[in-house]
Motif scaffolding. Structure first.
Motif, PDB file in Angstrom:
ATOM      1  N   ALA A  22       0.403  -1.191  -0.282  1.00  0.00           N
ATOM      2  CA  ALA A  22       0.192  -0.020  -0.173  1.00  0.00           C
ATOM      3  C   ALA A  22       1.040   1.329   0.288  1.00  0.00           C
ATOM      4  CB  ALA A  22      -1.325   0.044   1.006  1.00  0.00           C
ATOM      5  N   ASP A  23       0.950   2.197  -0.854  1.00  0.00           N
ATOM      6  CA  ASP A  23       0.885   3.202  -0.952  1.00  0.00           C
ATOM      7  C   ASP A  23       0.172   4.691  -0.634  1.00  0.00           C
ATOM      8  OD1 ASP A  23       2.045   5.869  -4.292  1.00  0.00           O
ATOM      9  OD2 ASP A  23       2.416   5.565  -1.702  1.00  0.00           O
ATOM     10  N   TYR A  24      -0.247   5.011   0.996  1.00  0.00           N
ATOM     11  CA  TYR A  24      -0.798   5.515   1.609  1.00  0.00           C
ATOM     12  C   TYR A  24      -0.813   6.879   1.547  1.00  0.00           C
ATOM     13  CZ  TYR A  24      -1.766   0.960   4.450  1.00  0.00           C
ATOM     14  OH  TYR A  24      -2.587  -0.034   5.260  1.00  0.00           O
ATOM     15  N   ARG A  25       0.608   7.468   1.218  1.00  0.00           N
ATOM     16  CA  ARG A  25       0.053   9.139   0.601  1.00  0.00           C
ATOM     17  C   ARG A  25       0.441   8.798  -0.413  1.00  0.00           C
ATOM     18  NH1 ARG A  25       5.814  10.142   4.876  1.00  0.00           N
ATOM     19  NH2 ARG A  25       4.864   9.613   6.292  1.00  0.00           N
ATOM     20  N   ARG A  26      -0.149   7.573  -1.499  1.00  0.00           N
ATOM     21  CA  ARG A  26      -0.081   8.540  -3.150  1.00  0.00           C
ATOM     22  C   ARG A  26       1.586   8.874  -3.450  1.00  0.00           C
ATOM     23  NH1 ARG A  26      -5.392   7.953  -4.642  1.00  0.00           N
ATOM     24  NH2 ARG A  26      -7.026   7.755  -2.829  1.00  0.00           N
ATOM     25  N   THR A  27       2.082   8.552  -3.901  1.00  0.00           N
ATOM     26  CA  THR A  27       3.742   8.751  -3.436  1.00  0.00           C
ATOM     27  C   THR A  27       3.948   8.498  -4.919  1.00  0.00           C
ATOM     28  OG1 THR A  27       4.370   9.720  -1.217  1.00  0.00           O
ATOM     29  CG2 THR A  27       6.144   9.876  -3.297  1.00  0.00           C
ATOM     30  N   PHE A  28       3.775   7.915  -5.308  1.00  0.00           N
ATOM     31  CA  PHE A  28       4.548   6.821  -6.403  1.00  0.00           C
ATOM     32  C   PHE A  28       3.372   5.928  -7.495  1.00  0.00           C
ATOM     33  CE2 PHE A  28       7.680   6.761  -3.314  1.00  0.00           C
ATOM     34  CZ  PHE A  28       7.619   6.146  -2.356  1.00  0.00           C
ATOM     35  N   SER A  29       2.476   6.694  -7.583  1.00  0.00           N
ATOM     36  CA  SER A  29       1.215   6.194  -8.528  1.00  0.00           C
ATOM     37  C   SER A  29       1.931   6.426  -9.919  1.00  0.00           C
ATOM     38  CB  SER A  29       0.528   7.277  -8.433  1.00  0.00           C
ATOM     39  OG  SER A  29       0.766   8.410  -8.648  1.00  0.00           O
ATOM     40  N   ASN A  30       3.369   7.014 -10.500  1.00  0.00           N
ATOM     41  CA  ASN A  30       3.456   6.897 -11.307  1.00  0.00           C
ATOM     42  C   ASN A  30       4.994   6.249 -11.507  1.00  0.00           C
ATOM     43  OD1 ASN A  30       2.303   8.131 -12.153  1.00  0.00           O
ATOM     44  ND2 ASN A  30       2.926  10.250 -11.319  1.00  0.00           N
ATOM     45  N   ASN A  31       5.144   5.341 -10.809  1.00  0.00           N
ATOM     46  CA  ASN A  31       6.287   4.598 -10.761  1.00  0.00           C
ATOM     47  C   ASN A  31       6.211   3.255 -10.946  1.00  0.00           C
ATOM     48  OD1 ASN A  31       6.755   7.101  -8.577  1.00  0.00           O
ATOM     49  ND2 ASN A  31       8.269   5.700  -9.375  1.00  0.00           N
ATOM     50  N   GLY A  32       7.120   2.565 -11.565  1.00  0.00           N
ATOM     51  CA  GLY A  32       6.323   0.874 -11.057  1.00  0.00           C
ATOM     52  C   GLY A  32       6.482   0.823 -10.157  1.00  0.00           C
ATOM     53  N   VAL A  33       6.586  -1.043  -9.182  1.00  0.00           N
ATOM     54  CA  VAL A  33       6.321  -1.427  -8.326  1.00  0.00           C
ATOM     55  C   VAL A  33       6.690  -3.237  -8.542  1.00  0.00           C
ATOM     56  CG1 VAL A  33       4.856  -2.033  -5.956  1.00  0.00           C
ATOM     57  CG2 VAL A  33       4.897  -0.467  -7.191  1.00  0.00           C
ATOM     58  N   GLY A  34       7.525  -3.181  -7.778  1.00  0.00           N
ATOM     59  CA  GLY A  34       8.234  -4.368  -8.054  1.00  0.00           C
ATOM     60  C   GLY A  34       8.489  -5.486  -6.352  1.00  0.00           C
ATOM     61  N   TRP A  35       8.252  -6.337  -6.598  1.00  0.00           N
ATOM     62  CA  TRP A  35       7.934  -7.869  -5.408  1.00  0.00           C
ATOM     63  C   TRP A  35       9.187  -8.276  -5.762  1.00  0.00           C
ATOM     64  CZ3 TRP A  35       5.199  -7.212  -0.963  1.00  0.00           C
ATOM     65  CH2 TRP A  35       3.978  -7.187  -1.503  1.00  0.00           C
ATOM     66  N   PHE A  36      10.307  -8.328  -4.246  1.00  0.00           N
ATOM     67  CA  PHE A  36      11.779  -8.781  -4.025  1.00  0.00           C
ATOM     68  C   PHE A  36      11.409  -9.559  -2.756  1.00  0.00           C
ATOM     69  CE2 PHE A  36      14.953  -6.348  -7.170  1.00  0.00           C
ATOM     70  CZ  PHE A  36      13.525  -6.044  -7.291  1.00  0.00           C
ATOM     71  N   ARG A  37      12.764 -10.726  -3.036  1.00  0.00           N
ATOM     72  CA  ARG A  37      12.120 -11.739  -1.605  1.00  0.00           C
ATOM     73  C   ARG A  37      13.762 -11.972  -1.533  1.00  0.00           C
ATOM     74  NH1 ARG A  37       9.372 -17.422  -3.791  1.00  0.00           N
ATOM     75  NH2 ARG A  37      11.281 -17.983  -5.436  1.00  0.00           N
ATOM     76  N   GLN A  38      13.985 -12.437   0.414  1.00  0.00           N
ATOM     77  CA  GLN A  38      14.994 -12.482   0.248  1.00  0.00           C
ATOM     78  C   GLN A  38      14.884 -13.548   1.644  1.00  0.00           C
ATOM     79  OE1 GLN A  38      17.764  -9.321   2.564  1.00  0.00           O
ATOM     80  NE2 GLN A  38      19.418 -10.324   2.011  1.00  0.00           N
ATOM     81  N   ALA A  39      15.466 -14.567   1.477  1.00  0.00           N
ATOM     82  CA  ALA A  39      15.979 -16.375   2.301  1.00  0.00           C
ATOM     83  C   ALA A  39      17.213 -16.049   3.098  1.00  0.00           C
ATOM     84  CB  ALA A  39      15.651 -17.637   1.607  1.00  0.00           C
ATOM     85  N   PRO A  40      16.419 -16.996   4.748  1.00  0.00           N
ATOM     86  CA  PRO A  40      17.836 -17.086   5.398  1.00  0.00           C
ATOM     87  C   PRO A  40      19.152 -16.756   5.149  1.00  0.00           C
ATOM     88  CG  PRO A  40      16.130 -17.543   6.199  1.00  0.00           C
ATOM     89  CD  PRO A  40      15.157 -17.275   4.785  1.00  0.00           C
ATOM     90  N   GLY A  41      19.483 -16.479   4.515  1.00  0.00           N
ATOM     91  CA  GLY A  41      21.025 -16.529   4.011  1.00  0.00           C
ATOM     92  C   GLY A  41      21.859 -16.560   2.668  1.00  0.00           C
ATOM     93  N   LYS A  42      20.784 -16.435   2.240  1.00  0.00           N
ATOM     94  CA  LYS A  42      20.755 -15.768   0.506  1.00  0.00           C
ATOM     95  C   LYS A  42      20.589 -14.354   0.131  1.00  0.00           C
ATOM     96  CE  LYS A  42      19.177 -20.375  -0.522  1.00  0.00           C
ATOM     97  NZ  LYS A  42      17.967 -20.970  -1.353  1.00  0.00           N
ATOM     98  N   GLU A  43      20.668 -13.925  -1.140  1.00  0.00           N
ATOM     99  CA  GLU A  43      21.358 -12.786  -0.954  1.00  0.00           C
ATOM    100  C   GLU A  43      19.247 -12.355  -1.839  1.00  0.00           C
ATOM    101  OE1 GLU A  43      24.921 -11.800  -3.055  1.00  0.00           O
ATOM    102  OE2 GLU A  43      23.657 -11.819  -4.412  1.00  0.00           O
ATOM    103  N   ARG A  44      18.915 -10.642  -1.513  1.00  0.00           N
ATOM    104  CA  ARG A  44      17.874 -10.361  -2.255  1.00  0.00           C
ATOM    105  C   ARG A  44      17.358 -10.494  -3.869  1.00  0.00           C
ATOM    106  NH1 ARG A  44      14.992  -4.875   0.241  1.00  0.00           N
ATOM    107  NH2 ARG A  44      16.434  -5.773   1.693  1.00  0.00           N
ATOM    108  N   GLU A  45      16.405 -11.492  -3.905  1.00  0.00           N
ATOM    109  CA  GLU A  45      16.573 -11.732  -5.303  1.00  0.00           C
ATOM    110  C   GLU A  45      15.073 -11.333  -5.867  1.00  0.00           C
ATOM    111  OE1 GLU A  45      15.413 -16.096  -6.041  1.00  0.00           O
ATOM    112  OE2 GLU A  45      14.121 -16.338  -4.532  1.00  0.00           O
ATOM    113  N   PHE A  46      15.183 -10.915  -7.443  1.00  0.00           N
ATOM    114  CA  PHE A  46      13.635 -10.317  -7.579  1.00  0.00           C
ATOM    115  C   PHE A  46      12.060 -11.440  -7.908  1.00  0.00           C
ATOM    116  CE2 PHE A  46      11.376  -7.994 -10.697  1.00  0.00           C
ATOM    117  CZ  PHE A  46      10.203  -8.778 -11.735  1.00  0.00           C
ATOM    118  N   VAL A  47      11.543 -10.581  -7.881  1.00  0.00           N
ATOM    119  CA  VAL A  47      10.131 -11.643  -7.593  1.00  0.00           C
ATOM    120  C   VAL A  47       9.317 -11.479  -8.853  1.00  0.00           C
ATOM    121  CG1 VAL A  47       8.079 -12.348  -6.255  1.00  0.00           C
ATOM    122  CG2 VAL A  47       9.620 -12.161  -5.805  1.00  0.00           C
ATOM    123  N   SER A  48       8.671  -9.964  -8.895  1.00  0.00           N
ATOM    124  CA  SER A  48       8.129 -10.064  -9.693  1.00  0.00           C
ATOM    125  C   SER A  48       8.259  -7.976  -9.532  1.00  0.00           C
ATOM    126  CB  SER A  48       6.505  -9.879  -9.838  1.00  0.00           C
ATOM    127  OG  SER A  48       5.281  -9.536 -11.092  1.00  0.00           O
TER     128      SER A  48
END
Length: 123
Positions: A22-48
């Motif tokens: 959620a972008d409660y302040r409506r700050t990023f309405s013109n920006n792409g949004v991504g999801w990343f994940r980080q498992a224990p002991g691993k680097e952050r990786e792109f999801v979508s």
């Protein structure tokens, strides 16, 4: 807090969860949004990622066909629907606002990050 991620939890393998960013302040309405994940002991990786208008999206090969990203511009929220979850999907999931309007697979291309929400998939 500019981006608020929620929806994580414990689920059995094969189950589903929907994460929200959620972008409660409506700050990023013109920006792409991504999801990343980080498992224990691993680097952050792109999801979508999804473009500012929801017109285009990309997925990591590991989640393609199982995860769906969507954007509700009226509520300034991006959702990540996760189906057929696997144990290896266990991680802290982060949403982030891109510098561009379309998003990217590279963490360096994101300006602001949410606090993360934990997804645990049990066998």
């Amino acid at each position: 807090v500019q981006l608020q991620a929620s929806g994580g939890g414990l689920v059995q393998a094969g189950g589903s969860l929907t994460l929200s960013c959620a972008d409660y302040r409506r700050t990023f309405s013109n920006n792409g949004v991504g999801w990343f994940r980080q498992a224990p002991g691993k680097e952050r990786e792109f999801v979508s990622a999804i473009a500012w208008n929801g017109g285009s999206s990309t997925y990591a090969d590991s989640v393609k066909g199982r995860f769906t990203i969507s954007r509700d511009r009226t509520r300034n929220t991006v959702h990540l629907r996760m189906n057929s979850l696997k144990v290896e999907d266990t991680a802290v999931y982060y949403c982030a606002a891109a510098r561009s309007s379309v998003g990217s697979m590279l963490p360096s291309e994101y300006r602001y990050w949410g606090q993360g929400t934990l997804v645990t998939v049990s066998s």
